[in-house]
Design an enzyme around this catalytic site. Structure first.
Site, PDB file in Angstrom:
ATOM      1  N   LEU A  40       0.893  -1.158   0.000  1.00  0.00           N
ATOM      2  CA  LEU A  40       0.000   0.000   0.000  1.00  0.00           C
ATOM      3  C   LEU A  40       0.929   1.204   0.000  1.00  0.00           C
ATOM      4  CD1 LEU A  40      -2.700  -0.861   2.707  1.00  0.00           C
ATOM      5  CD2 LEU A  40      -3.065  -0.666   0.245  1.00  0.00           C
ATOM      6  N   ASP A  41       0.697   2.152  -0.905  1.00  0.00           N
ATOM      7  CA  ASP A  41       1.591   3.305  -0.930  1.00  0.00           C
ATOM      8  C   ASP A  41       1.417   4.149   0.332  1.00  0.00           C
ATOM      9  OD1 ASP A  41      -0.547   5.168  -1.392  1.00  0.00           O
ATOM     10  OD2 ASP A  41      -0.469   4.701  -3.515  1.00  0.00           O
ATOM     11  N   MET A  42       2.310   5.085   0.540  1.00  0.00           N
ATOM     12  CA  MET A  42       2.280   5.900   1.769  1.00  0.00           C
ATOM     13  C   MET A  42       0.970   6.659   1.929  1.00  0.00           C
ATOM     14  SD  MET A  42       6.099   7.408   2.390  1.00  0.00           S
ATOM     15  CE  MET A  42       5.473   8.608   3.535  1.00  0.00           C
ATOM     16  N   SER A  44      -1.962   5.637   1.086  1.00  0.00           N
ATOM     17  CA  SER A  44      -3.094   4.724   1.255  1.00  0.00           C
ATOM     18  C   SER A  44      -3.053   4.118   2.649  1.00  0.00           C
ATOM     19  CB  SER A  44      -3.042   3.612   0.201  1.00  0.00           C
ATOM     20  OG  SER A  44      -3.102   4.163  -1.097  1.00  0.00           O
ATOM     21  N   ARG A 139      -0.426   1.884  -7.908  1.00  0.00           N
ATOM     22  CA  ARG A 139      -1.371   3.006  -7.803  1.00  0.00           C
ATOM     23  C   ARG A 139      -2.571   2.858  -8.745  1.00  0.00           C
ATOM     24  NH1 ARG A 139       0.679   6.955  -4.489  1.00  0.00           N
ATOM     25  NH2 ARG A 139      -0.550   8.631  -5.358  1.00  0.00           N
TER      26      ARG A 139
END
Length: 187
Positions: A40-42, A44, A139
């Site tokens: 999960l990106d930062m 999210s 993403r």
């Protein structure tokens, strides 16, 4: 061992920071030897699995298994039925990749506010979408909603398979038992 973790906003999905002062998985006291399954990106938040089991990552994330992941996306604006149909129908071109069909619908979730808060514009409403994908490009949800004209402001993964993060507060984690694991593998 498999662990379910509710990743807060602003946490890097690895154990070592890219920059000084960055929050990482190392800040949450996980047992030694576990690694994140997927990312999960930062920006999210939500359900992240960690495991020390060899092959767990491949079994879960291999596109051949078509394993579903469910996200809630707060988007800017009021998506039209046509935009929802376009998201669900697949074939959106995202960085040279054509998306697969997915579940897409408007929902009204009961989520706690994010810290820091999502930007607010009095004259522009926001809408929550539930998207159920069987693929996970970098993403992807953010790029999909932007491609249909509704940029994502907040993104929360709420389920993997039929296992949801209900009951896990932000920053908390727990080891999964056999019934939890069975729900992960359910479609």
């Amino acid at each position: 061992m498999v662990i379910a973790f509710h990743k807060p906003y602003g946490v890097l999905c690895q154990f070592t920071p890219d920059q000084p002062g960055q929050r990482t998985l190392a800040d949450f006291g996980f047992p030694p030897g576990v690694y994140p399954v997927g990312r999960l990106d930062m920006d999210s938040e939500g359900l992240l699995l960690l495991s020390d089991e060899p092959g767990f990552n491949n079994r879960l994330l291999d596109p051949k298994t078509a394993h579903p992941r469910t996200y809630l996306a707060q988007v800017e604006g009021l998506p039209t039925p046509g935009a929802i149909a376009t998201l669900a129908g697949g074939n959106l071109s995202i960085q040279g990749h054509s998306t697969l069909p997915c579940g897409a619908r408007i929902v009204e979730p009961d989520l706690p506010p994010r810290e820091p808060p999502v930007r607010f514009r009095k004259e522009i409403p926001t809408t929550w979408l539930e998207l159920r994908l069987i693929e996970g490009k970098n993403r992807q949800v953010r790029r999909m909603t932007a491609a249909v004209g509704f940029p994502t402001l907040r993104l929360v993964r709420v389920a993997i398979g039929k296992f949801s993060d209900a009951g896990l507060g932000q920053g908390s984690w727990r080891k999964l038992d056999t019934s939890d694991l069975a729900m992960i593998w359910e479609r």
